[in-house]
Design an enzyme around this catalytic site. Structure first.
Site, PDB file in Angstrom:
ATOM      1  N   GLU A 154      -3.751   2.189  11.502  1.00  0.00           N
ATOM      2  CA  GLU A 154      -4.384   0.874  11.403  1.00  0.00           C
ATOM      3  C   GLU A 154      -5.182   0.511  12.656  1.00  0.00           C
ATOM      4  O   GLU A 154      -6.225  -0.131  12.570  1.00  0.00           O
ATOM      5  CB  GLU A 154      -3.294  -0.176  11.147  1.00  0.00           C
ATOM      6  CG  GLU A 154      -3.761  -1.409  10.446  1.00  0.00           C
ATOM      7  CD  GLU A 154      -3.985  -1.226   8.954  1.00  0.00           C
ATOM      8  OE1 GLU A 154      -4.234  -2.239   8.290  1.00  0.00           O
ATOM      9  OE2 GLU A 154      -3.927  -0.083   8.442  1.00  0.00           O
TER      10      GLU A 154
ATOM     11  N   CYS B 239      -8.346  -4.181   5.541  1.00  0.00           N
ATOM     12  CA  CYS B 239      -7.932  -5.595   5.515  1.00  0.00           C
ATOM     13  C   CYS B 239      -7.738  -6.168   6.914  1.00  0.00           C
ATOM     14  O   CYS B 239      -7.922  -7.368   7.135  1.00  0.00           O
ATOM     15  CB  CYS B 239      -6.636  -5.737   4.710  1.00  0.00           C
ATOM     16  SG  CYS B 239      -5.324  -4.618   5.230  1.00  0.00           S
TER      17      CYS B 239
ATOM     18  N   THR C 267      -4.707  -9.291   0.685  1.00  0.00           N
ATOM     19  CA  THR C 267      -4.880  -8.643  -0.619  1.00  0.00           C
ATOM     20  C   THR C 267      -5.960  -9.302  -1.472  1.00  0.00           C
ATOM     21  O   THR C 267      -6.320  -8.776  -2.516  1.00  0.00           O
ATOM     22  CB  THR C 267      -3.557  -8.579  -1.430  1.00  0.00           C
ATOM     23  OG1 THR C 267      -3.177  -9.889  -1.818  1.00  0.00           O
ATOM     24  CG2 THR C 267      -2.461  -7.896  -0.638  1.00  0.00           C
TER      25      THR C 267
ATOM     26  N   VAL D 154      -2.406  -3.383  -5.403  1.00  0.00           N
ATOM     27  CA  VAL D 154      -3.822  -3.761  -5.348  1.00  0.00           C
ATOM     28  C   VAL D 154      -4.423  -3.733  -6.750  1.00  0.00           C
ATOM     29  O   VAL D 154      -5.208  -4.610  -7.123  1.00  0.00           O
ATOM     30  CB  VAL D 154      -4.606  -2.855  -4.375  1.00  0.00           C
ATOM     31  CG1 VAL D 154      -6.096  -3.178  -4.412  1.00  0.00           C
ATOM     32  CG2 VAL D 154      -4.081  -3.032  -2.953  1.00  0.00           C
TER      33      VAL D 154
ATOM     34  N   SER E 168       2.581   7.072 -15.901  1.00  0.00           N
ATOM     35  CA  SER E 168       2.362   5.778 -16.554  1.00  0.00           C
ATOM     36  C   SER E 168       1.509   5.902 -17.808  1.00  0.00           C
ATOM     37  O   SER E 168       1.527   5.023 -18.670  1.00  0.00           O
ATOM     38  CB  SER E 168       1.657   4.809 -15.589  1.00  0.00           C
ATOM     39  OG  SER E 168       2.488   4.499 -14.483  1.00  0.00           O
TER      40      SER E 168
ATOM     41  N   HIS F 148      -3.047 -11.773   7.075  1.00  0.00           N
ATOM     42  CA  HIS F 148      -3.133 -11.089   8.363  1.00  0.00           C
ATOM     43  C   HIS F 148      -3.699 -12.063   9.394  1.00  0.00           C
ATOM     44  O   HIS F 148      -4.776 -12.644   9.194  1.00  0.00           O
ATOM     45  CB  HIS F 148      -4.055  -9.873   8.269  1.00  0.00           C
ATOM     46  CG  HIS F 148      -3.489  -8.717   7.502  1.00  0.00           C
ATOM     47  ND1 HIS F 148      -2.231  -8.704   6.966  1.00  0.00           N
ATOM     48  CD2 HIS F 148      -4.037  -7.496   7.194  1.00  0.00           C
ATOM     49  CE1 HIS F 148      -2.011  -7.539   6.359  1.00  0.00           C
ATOM     50  NE2 HIS F 148      -3.105  -6.797   6.476  1.00  0.00           N
TER      51      HIS F 148
ATOM     52  N   SER G 233       2.567  -7.175   2.335  1.00  0.00           N
ATOM     53  CA  SER G 233       1.828  -6.781   1.134  1.00  0.00           C
ATOM     54  C   SER G 233       0.728  -5.786   1.472  1.00  0.00           C
ATOM     55  O   SER G 233       0.256  -5.054   0.595  1.00  0.00           O
ATOM     56  CB  SER G 233       1.243  -8.003   0.418  1.00  0.00           C
ATOM     57  OG  SER G 233       0.396  -8.732   1.280  1.00  0.00           O
ATOM     58  N   GLY G 234       0.320  -5.727   2.751  1.00  0.00           N
ATOM     59  CA  GLY G 234      -0.641  -4.720   3.180  1.00  0.00           C
ATOM     60  C   GLY G 234      -0.101  -3.307   3.024  1.00  0.00           C
ATOM     61  O   GLY G 234      -0.864  -2.344   2.944  1.00  0.00           O
TER      62      GLY G 234
END
Length: 361
Positions: A210, A158, A337, A16, A41, A251, A187-188
């Site tokens: 969900e 989403c 997304t 995301v 990171s 979706h 991708s969710g």
């Protein structure tokens, strides 16, 4: 606008976060100047930090490649570099609630893709076309946090984007019962087929948490601001099943609706096509000109053909017909997304800026 607002992306190395960076590449109002992520990171350039893990289908923007990733936990240091932040951090809910409020207390507005604050009573959870008035609750939140300009705002899950806008367009006919089954892209879960080969040719009939979000969050969006809190709507009653399917983005929802005032099919289609809101009135940069399109063909909407409608910010609807048990049924599709995550949050930020809630420090 002569000078763009400086934006930080919290959790900028994840899927995301990457979508935020891709969407903001040429934004007329906002410029990504700071990226923060986990300590592992931090200290590396963005290009190094995501090497081999860039998941977008467009190239990494040149402007972010050499940005040195900051430690997301160094709140004061990150906040000093930006006018506001988008949050896509990967932490526990308690950790997310704390860190987002910590950023808000530095007088840095936070527009979050995360679910942690969706039920905090004084945090607006917005689909900008549906409930822009929920921004009003920010004043109560600022009193609680002791801030002058800092606050947290969120966008909803989403999964609901492919049917909650449709039901909103039909509000005057008073939907009373809704049954929805969502068929949700991988991708969710922050995955591609390379990451998740088990999903190829597979369907998994469970996505943790969900179904509860899909049933409850629309009621909060349709709620009202009362005494400094958002009070959810009482209805309609919504029941959902959420299924993971082998699709990368998009979706799809198969939805059945019962109305208190049963309309004609023509009335329903007309309401979809004419539905627009504050983002369209203000002509916000990310707002789709046509929020909802209705497709007449029996085999639409399709992910392959329709997921990028209005650059992924629009909703596609088809197969509206009378039902033998409920009044009507339809199929909806949204980009999970874009409209469902980063794009929806960018539109929220544009709305907040247009109304004076986000400004230069």
């Amino acid at each position: 606008m002569s000078e763009k607002l400086r934006v930080g992306i919290l959790g900028g190395t994840g899927m995301v976060g990457q979508r935020f960076i891709a969407l903001l590449e040429d934004h007329p109002w906002f410029e990504v100047t700071t990226i923060a992520a986990s300590p592992r990171s931090a200290g590396r350039t963005y290009e190094e930090a995501v090497e081999g893990r860039w998941k977008m289908d467009t190239p990494m923007p040149e402007a972010v490649k050499k940005l040195v990733v900051m430690n997301v936990n160094e709140v004061e240091a990150v906040a000093s570099q930006v006018d506001f932040v988008f949050s896509a951090v990967d932490m526990s809910k308690d950790e997310i609630r704390k860190i987002e409020e910590d950023y808000a207390r530095t007088e840095t507005p936070v527009v979050s893709n995360n679910s942690a604050h969706r039920w905090t009573p004084d945090v607006p959870m917005m689909v900008p076309e549906i409930n822009p008035e929920h921004m009003e609750v920010i004043e109560a939140q600022r009193k609680r946090l002791g801030t002058r300009r800092g606050f947290v705002a969120v966008k909803p899950n989403c999964s609901i984007q492919s049917y909650a806008p449709v039901l909103t367009a039909w509000k005057e006919f008073e939907p009373v019962e809704v049954v929805a089954t969502t068929y949700q892209a991988i991708s969710g879960a922050g995955k591609t087929f390379q990451d998740w080969p088990e999903m190829v040719g597979n369907v998994i009939p469970y996505i943790g948490g969900e179904e509860e979000k899909s049933e409850r969050e629309p009621l909060r969006i349709w709620g009202e601001v009362r005494d400094g809190a958002i009070v959810p709507a009482k209805g309609p009653v919504i029941t959902c099943q959420c299924i993971r399917v082998p699709v990368l983005n998009g979706h799809t929802a198969a939805v059945f609706v019962k109305f208190a005032k049963k309309p004609t099919k023509e009335q329903l289609i007309g309401k979809l096509r004419e539905f627009s809101g504050e983002p369209q009135r203000l002509q916000l940069p990310s707002a789709p000109k046509q929020f909802i399109q209705y497709l007449e063909e029996d085999n639409r909407p399709q992910v392959a053909l329709d997921v990028d409608f209005e650059k992924g910010m629009g909703v596609s609807v088809g197969r509206l017909r009378e039902d033998t048990v409920y009044d009507y049924k339809f199929v909806g599709l949204s980009h999970n997304t874009v409209r469902g995550a980063a794009g929806g949050a960018v539109l929220c930020a544009e709305l907040l800026k247009a109304h004076g809630y986000i400004e230069k420090k």
